[in-house]
Scaffold this active site. Sequence first.
Site, PDB file in Angstrom:
ATOM      1  N   HIS A  63       1.628  20.154  -1.462  1.00 15.93           N
ATOM      2  CA  HIS A  63       2.730  19.200  -1.389  1.00 15.93           C
ATOM      3  C   HIS A  63       2.853  18.634   0.027  1.00 15.93           C
ATOM      4  O   HIS A  63       2.293  19.167   0.987  1.00 15.93           O
ATOM      5  CB  HIS A  63       4.034  19.866  -1.810  1.00 15.93           C
ATOM      6  CG  HIS A  63       4.071  20.234  -3.257  1.00 15.93           C
ATOM      7  ND1 HIS A  63       5.159  20.825  -3.851  1.00 15.93           N
ATOM      8  CD2 HIS A  63       3.149  20.083  -4.249  1.00 15.93           C
ATOM      9  CE1 HIS A  63       4.911  21.028  -5.137  1.00 15.93           C
ATOM     10  NE2 HIS A  63       3.694  20.589  -5.402  1.00 15.93           N
ATOM     11  N   GLU A  81       5.218  18.556   2.249  1.00 12.51           N
ATOM     12  CA  GLU A  81       5.767  19.417   3.290  1.00 12.51           C
ATOM     13  C   GLU A  81       4.702  20.350   3.855  1.00 12.51           C
ATOM     14  O   GLU A  81       4.569  20.514   5.076  1.00 12.51           O
ATOM     15  CB  GLU A  81       6.927  20.261   2.732  1.00 12.51           C
ATOM     16  CG  GLU A  81       8.104  19.448   2.234  1.00 12.51           C
ATOM     17  CD  GLU A  81       8.044  19.212   0.743  1.00 12.51           C
ATOM     18  OE1 GLU A  81       9.081  19.350   0.080  1.00 12.51           O
ATOM     19  OE2 GLU A  81       6.944  18.873   0.233  1.00 12.51           O
ATOM     20  N   ASP A 122     -15.439  -9.234 -18.664  1.00 14.47           N
ATOM     21  CA  ASP A 122     -15.362  -9.491 -17.228  1.00 14.47           C
ATOM     22  C   ASP A 122     -16.104  -8.487 -16.355  1.00 14.47           C
ATOM     23  O   ASP A 122     -16.294  -8.737 -15.168  1.00 14.47           O
ATOM     24  CB  ASP A 122     -13.891  -9.512 -16.782  1.00 14.47           C
ATOM     25  CG  ASP A 122     -13.072 -10.554 -17.526  1.00 14.47           C
ATOM     26  OD1 ASP A 122     -13.653 -11.589 -17.906  1.00 14.47           O
ATOM     27  OD2 ASP A 122     -11.869 -10.322 -17.742  1.00 14.47           O
ATOM     28  N   LEU A 172     -11.911  -2.717 -11.263  1.00 11.13           N
ATOM     29  CA  LEU A 172     -10.617  -2.034 -11.376  1.00 11.13           C
ATOM     30  C   LEU A 172     -10.371  -1.088 -10.203  1.00 11.13           C
ATOM     31  O   LEU A 172      -9.926   0.042 -10.370  1.00 11.13           O
ATOM     32  CB  LEU A 172     -10.534  -1.262 -12.709  1.00 11.13           C
ATOM     33  CG  LEU A 172     -10.713  -2.106 -13.979  1.00 11.13           C
ATOM     34  CD1 LEU A 172     -10.657  -1.215 -15.213  1.00 11.13           C
ATOM     35  CD2 LEU A 172      -9.670  -3.211 -14.061  1.00 11.13           C
ATOM     36  N   GLU A 221      -3.146  -3.387 -17.460  1.00 14.34           N
ATOM     37  CA  GLU A 221      -3.551  -4.733 -17.057  1.00 14.34           C
ATOM     38  C   GLU A 221      -4.060  -5.603 -18.201  1.00 14.34           C
ATOM     39  O   GLU A 221      -4.265  -6.787 -18.007  1.00 14.34           O
ATOM     40  CB  GLU A 221      -4.602  -4.643 -15.950  1.00 14.34           C
ATOM     41  CG  GLU A 221      -4.050  -4.132 -14.631  1.00 14.34           C
ATOM     42  CD  GLU A 221      -4.884  -4.552 -13.430  1.00 14.34           C
ATOM     43  OE1 GLU A 221      -5.975  -5.132 -13.633  1.00 14.34           O
ATOM     44  OE2 GLU A 221      -4.449  -4.305 -12.296  1.00 14.34           O
TER      45      GLU A 221
END
Length: 249
Positions: free
Chosen positions: A14, A16, A155, A159, A225
Amino acid sequence: MITEGWHEEFGGPHAETVALRKAGDLARGATLYVNLEPCCHEGKQPPCTDAILRAGIREVIFGARDAGNKGADILRGRGLEVTGPIMEATCRRLNRGFFSLLENGRPWVTLKKAMKKDGSIHGKITSEEQDRWAHARLRATHDAILVGAGTVVADDPKLNIRYPSPSPNPSPHRIILDPHKKIPKDAAVLTDTDAPRTLIIHEKLPIPDLLARLKEVGITSLLVEGGESVWKSFEESGCIDEEIILVGN
């Protein structure tokens, strides 16, 4: 400021803990600023409250409360000065994926559309300025991007994040819905350096079941998307938290 840290990946240290490790002895007597109340439970990582106490932090200022977590109370009980929550709406926004998992049981979903002023969605639509914004403020702030197989076939998109971004996160995972196995083996999402971060879904799943699958692999926020059939499926599911439409010429 002595140093900073952030939660880089699901299951990893994490924020911290990362910052305190970097600070070393300089953390003793210092003030820790964190956008989410420090955790006090044992999960994939040990409690952040333990790391804070070991480091000798004097004061903790946190942004958003973590419901069901007693981290702030534990630190106060051990003599630390604790202030929070402050700027809670802003901090919840920064942690919207975490809170969506906690409160809705699924990743946060942003639906992104791009269209021309006449409503059509074909051809070059967005400007370079819009593309830069979408990469830095959308792709870079979500764990994963989702498209249908038709978009990949038409296409061959990468990404990824092609413009500089303020986010420290790596390129997002790519989620491709391909129930009819249309994607060619030489598609960019299967052959570039980020190929290990591509997940192909061959089953035709209801959207809630799909989101449950993504939750299991650590996806907390999803940018949808396209294309049109994918948009429609998500709209009909009722699982959209935010919709963004970029309008070009």
